[in-house]
Motif scaffolding. Structure first.
Motif, mmCIF file in Angstrom:
data_model
loop_
_atom_site.group_PDB
_atom_site.id
_atom_site.type_symbol
_atom_site.label_atom_id
_atom_site.label_comp_id
_atom_site.label_asym_id
_atom_site.label_seq_id
_atom_site.Cartn_x
_atom_site.Cartn_y
_atom_site.Cartn_z
ATOM 1 N N THR A 121 10.222 -6.327 -11.617
ATOM 2 C CA THR A 121 11.315 -6.153 -10.659
ATOM 3 C C THR A 121 12.550 -6.873 -11.204
ATOM 4 O O THR A 121 12.471 -7.578 -12.222
ATOM 5 N N GLN A 122 13.662 -6.722 -10.542
ATOM 6 C CA GLN A 122 14.944 -7.223 -11.015
ATOM 7 C C GLN A 122 14.884 -8.709 -11.362
ATOM 8 O O GLN A 122 14.466 -9.533 -10.560
ATOM 9 N N ARG A 168 13.276 -1.024 -15.197
ATOM 10 C CA ARG A 168 12.927 -1.618 -13.906
ATOM 11 C C ARG A 168 13.722 -2.893 -13.625
ATOM 12 O O ARG A 168 13.524 -3.529 -12.607
#
Length: 455
Positions: free
Chosen positions: A37-38, A61
């Motif tokens: 994720t970020q 992603r």
């Protein structure tokens, strides 16, 4: 994750010019690119597939940075930390993170019951502290550092499960995590093929003390004679648990299908756990002992045990739409554990009949046949009326049970006949019957459980 890019670089001794990037906070760490994720740090591990080949997917992603040890040139637009070995870098980072966050570390190992004990211990400690535990079975040289790096910032007590199938593996995990408390649930026969004997298994499990604080606590089963001699001369506090002559000693009051009630020596309080079996009371004694060591009031310990949630596939009670009760214990198996489950199952009340489905216990080495055959002592037609055996290793038990069970009570299927096993079981079971399924995970009995529930 309370770490910055520069902090990770210094902790892992990254060799490239990482200061070309301004420092920034990392949001987490993942070795599976699909979970990125970020702002995450990506750890491309080399296994059947080289994780470096998934860097583009991870970038899509939103990863923030990545370790790198491949010969290929890394993406120039990505903050990279060049290391010799990405797994070792993650392990080194976990050591650093433990030193930074300073939680109390509780380590749990054993041939059986590790996950249940971990779940019980976390439930007890959560009554008073911020806790985090090993998720699922992330209990090896990859999963344990991953667990450490995923603990929330506020974690006060970290409960780590430690698995092994060879010597020196627990030694490594213990040195990495430096536990304050350690527990060995039991010594069975799992992985005896690699360790030679139960004595070899006991020695391997005792490696858990190599990183244990000298002021720490070690818990061992009082009934296990192989462990007691190995504790002589240790600087740590040694306490035992069990049902006879133990520091934390239990007396079972009532055993039911879905819960067990017991009391402990020196207390008038009644404890209840929402799982069956004497062996699970032993696991609960570990959680109680750890709670006492950390000065948690007895009432809170009692509440934690009463409400704990068991990790899926560990001694799980299920029920079909027609009323058939299923005791699913299909994640792992060794003779000691299988015998304990059968002894407990044999005494459970039921309106119908009791049926056992038993699959191969793997990695038992040259004595596998005799170990499978020894299970016959825990099977009685008056208590378990039908037995279904599955897998090549169960042939020995099948031949022995022919002397106890009639042709209509005893069935055998090889590993290629799972569909036949399922069909036979469906025809055999009736509403109000009770069935236990037990085998090593590699035998796939979870598929049988799923079929019974779906039908």
């Amino acid at each position: 994750m309370n770490l910055t890019f520069w902090e990770v670089a210094e902790a892992t001794k990254a060799t490239n010019n990482w200061k070309q990037w301004e420092d920034f906070d990392l949001t987490g760490i993942e070795f599976d690119s699909r979970l990125i994720t970020q702002g995450n740090l990506f750890v491309p591990l080399k296994g059947e597939n080289d994780g470096h080949s998934f860097i583009k997917n991870a970038m899509e992603r939103g990863l923030g940075a990545a370790f790198w040890s491949a010969l290929e040139v890394p993406p120039s637009q990505l903050p990279i930390l060049q290391v010799t070995d990405t797994l070792k870098a993650m392990q080194d980072l976990a050591v650093y993170y433990l030193q930074k966050m300073k939680p109390t570390v509780i380590a749990i190992t054993g041939s059986n019951g590790k996950t249940t004990t971990k779940d019980m211990t976390e439930a007890v400690l959560a009554q008073q502290f911020k806790t985090y535990k090993t998720q699922g079975n992330y209990n090896n040289d990859i999963g344990l550092p991953y667990t450490i790096l995923h603990m929330p910032d506020e974690t006060e007590k970290l409960i780590l499960e430690m698995g092994m199938d060879h010597a020196n593996e627990i030694d490594f995990l213990s040195k990495l995590s430096q536990p304050d408390v350690a527990a060995i649930t039991m010594i069975g026969e799992a992985h005896i093929e690699n360790l030679g004997s139960r004595a070899g298994i006991a020695k391997a499990k005792m490696e858990i003390v190599t990183g244990l604080s000298d002021e720490g606590l070690l818990l061992i089963p009082a009934e296990e004679s192989l462990l007691v001699p190995l504790t002589k001369g240790l600087p740590q506090t040694i306490k035992t648990f069990g049902f006879e002559q133990a520091d934390c000693q239990a007396e079972i009051i009532e055993a039911q299908k879905e819960q067990t009630t017991f009391k402990i020596k020196g207390s008038t309080r009644i404890f209840t756990i929402p799982v069956p079996g004497k062996y699970n009371v032993g696991n609960a004694l570990i959680a109680i002992s750890i709670g006492q060591w950390l000065k948690i009031p007895e009432e809170k310990i009692q509440n934690g045990l009463a409400d704990f949630e068991l990790t899926k596939n560990r001694t799980e009670w299920l029920k079909t739409s027609t009323g058939i009760e299923i005791l699913s214990d299909v994640y792992n198996a060794n003779p000691t554990a299988m015998n304990l489950v059968l002894d407990s199952f044999s005494q459970m009340s039921t309106q119908g009949k009791r049926v056992a489905v038993l699959g191969d216990m793997l990695e038992l080495g040259p004595d596998s046949a005799s170990m499978h055959g020894s299970v016959s002592e825990h099977l009685n037609p008056d208590e378990i009326s039908e037995v279904i055996l599955y897998g090549s290793e169960m042939k020995t038990l099948y031949q022995i049970l022919k002397e106890k069970y009639s042709e209509k009570q005893l069935y055998y299927f090889n590993k290629e006949e799972k569909d036949k096993l399922i069909n036979t079981l469906k025809k055999l079971l009736e509403p109000a019957d009770m069935v236990v399924l037990k085998a090593s995970n590699g035998m796939g009995l979870k598929d049988v459980v799923a079929e019974l529930l779906e039908s």
